[in-house]
Motif scaffolding. Structure first.
Motif, PDB file in Angstrom:
ATOM      1  N   THR A   1       0.856  -1.179   0.000  1.00 52.25           N
ATOM      2  CA  THR A   1       0.000   0.000   0.000  1.00 52.25           C
ATOM      3  C   THR A   1       0.893   1.230   0.000  1.00 52.25           C
ATOM      4  O   THR A   1       1.740   1.386   0.873  1.00 52.25           O
ATOM      5  CB  THR A   1      -0.891  -0.008   1.249  1.00 52.25           C
ATOM      6  N   VAL A   2       0.699   2.099  -1.003  1.00 52.80           N
ATOM      7  CA  VAL A   2       1.486   3.320  -1.132  1.00 52.80           C
ATOM      8  C   VAL A   2       0.534   4.509  -1.216  1.00 52.80           C
ATOM      9  O   VAL A   2      -0.675   4.336  -1.348  1.00 52.80           O
ATOM     10  CB  VAL A   2       2.403   3.280  -2.384  1.00 52.80           C
ATOM     11  N   ASP A   3       1.091   5.719  -1.145  1.00 50.77           N
ATOM     12  CA  ASP A   3       0.271   6.919  -1.280  1.00 50.77           C
ATOM     13  C   ASP A   3      -0.468   6.889  -2.609  1.00 50.77           C
ATOM     14  O   ASP A   3      -0.036   6.249  -3.564  1.00 50.77           O
ATOM     15  CB  ASP A   3       1.136   8.173  -1.195  1.00 50.77           C
TER      16      ASP A   3
ATOM     17  N   LYS B   1      -8.523   2.690   1.505  1.00 46.96           N
ATOM     18  CA  LYS B   1      -8.488   3.789   2.467  1.00 46.96           C
ATOM     19  C   LYS B   1      -7.777   3.332   3.729  1.00 46.96           C
ATOM     20  O   LYS B   1      -7.847   2.167   4.114  1.00 46.96           O
ATOM     21  CB  LYS B   1      -9.901   4.241   2.826  1.00 46.96           C
ATOM     22  N   GLY B   2      -7.104   4.273   4.365  1.00 42.96           N
ATOM     23  CA  GLY B   2      -6.395   3.994   5.599  1.00 42.96           C
ATOM     24  C   GLY B   2      -7.346   3.946   6.779  1.00 42.96           C
ATOM     25  O   GLY B   2      -8.564   4.067   6.630  1.00 42.96           O
TER      26      GLY B   2
ATOM     27  N   GLN C   1      -7.247   8.492   5.002  1.00 41.06           N
ATOM     28  CA  GLN C   1      -6.286   8.802   3.943  1.00 41.06           C
ATOM     29  C   GLN C   1      -6.469   7.839   2.770  1.00 41.06           C
ATOM     30  O   GLN C   1      -6.537   6.630   2.963  1.00 41.06           O
ATOM     31  CB  GLN C   1      -4.858   8.687   4.497  1.00 41.06           C
ATOM     32  N   PRO C   2      -6.524   8.351   1.531  1.00 43.53           N
ATOM     33  CA  PRO C   2      -6.617   7.455   0.372  1.00 43.53           C
ATOM     34  C   PRO C   2      -5.246   6.877   0.005  1.00 43.53           C
ATOM     35  O   PRO C   2      -4.239   7.586   0.007  1.00 43.53           O
ATOM     36  CB  PRO C   2      -7.142   8.371  -0.738  1.00 43.53           C
ATOM     37  N   TYR C   3      -5.206   5.590  -0.278  1.00 45.73           N
ATOM     38  CA  TYR C   3      -3.994   4.892  -0.681  1.00 45.73           C
ATOM     39  C   TYR C   3      -4.263   4.103  -1.952  1.00 45.73           C
ATOM     40  O   TYR C   3      -5.405   3.901  -2.344  1.00 45.73           O
ATOM     41  CB  TYR C   3      -3.522   3.921   0.403  1.00 45.73           C
ATOM     42  N   THR C   4      -3.192   3.625  -2.590  1.00 47.01           N
ATOM     43  CA  THR C   4      -3.290   2.747  -3.751  1.00 47.01           C
ATOM     44  C   THR C   4      -2.569   1.456  -3.421  1.00 47.01           C
ATOM     45  O   THR C   4      -1.462   1.474  -2.893  1.00 47.01           O
ATOM     46  CB  THR C   4      -2.646   3.407  -4.985  1.00 47.01           C
ATOM     47  N   GLU C   5      -3.208   0.355  -3.730  1.00 47.76           N
ATOM     48  CA  GLU C   5      -2.596  -0.956  -3.521  1.00 47.76           C
ATOM     49  C   GLU C   5      -1.969  -1.408  -4.825  1.00 47.76           C
ATOM     50  O   GLU C   5      -2.618  -1.381  -5.869  1.00 47.76           O
ATOM     51  CB  GLU C   5      -3.682  -1.943  -3.065  1.00 47.76           C
ATOM     52  N   ILE C   6      -0.672  -1.785  -4.778  1.00 50.45           N
ATOM     53  CA  ILE C   6       0.015  -2.227  -5.986  1.00 50.45           C
ATOM     54  C   ILE C   6       0.621  -3.600  -5.760  1.00 50.45           C
ATOM     55  O   ILE C   6       0.917  -3.985  -4.625  1.00 50.45           O
ATOM     56  CB  ILE C   6       1.116  -1.239  -6.424  1.00 50.45           C
TER      57      ILE C   6
END
Length: 103
Positions: A21-23, A67-68, A90-95
């Motif tokens: 999980t990154v910004d 979301k965090g 906080q919104p995050y993106t999963e890669i």
């Protein structure tokens, strides 16, 4: 084989197949992206020089948006009856790391 990459202002240790999980990043689920490698370890071979790292490529695929945890914020002033409650996620993106390859 694993690598240390820069992702969202932080450094992460990744191997092929890892999900992290990154910004928040722009892009749709399924889009491919490349991450900047800072260090690559392949068995006994450790690569850390910038000129040698240019030959390595870390690819990832966007899995989706997440979301965090909920953060509760409370504003309060004594003896005035003033009280406000707010929350934030906080919104995050999963890669998912799809490959670490040397050219």
């Amino acid at each position: 084989m694993y690598a240390i990459v820069r992702a969202g202002g932080r450094q992460e240790k990744v191997a092929e197949g890892d999900v992290l999980t990154v910004d928040k990043l722009t892009g749709e689920p399924g889009d491919a992206l490349k991450l900047q490698a800072l260090l690559v370890v392949d068995g006994d071979n450790v690569v850390s020089k910038a000129a040698d790292l240019a030959n390595y490529e870390v690819t990832a695929e966007i899995v989706g948006a997440v979301k965090g945890p909920k953060i509760n914020i409370m504003h309060y002033r004594n003896k005035t009856g003033y009280k406000r409650r707010m929350g934030h996620r906080q919104p995050y993106t999963e890669i998912k790391i799809t490959g670490i390859s040397g050219k």
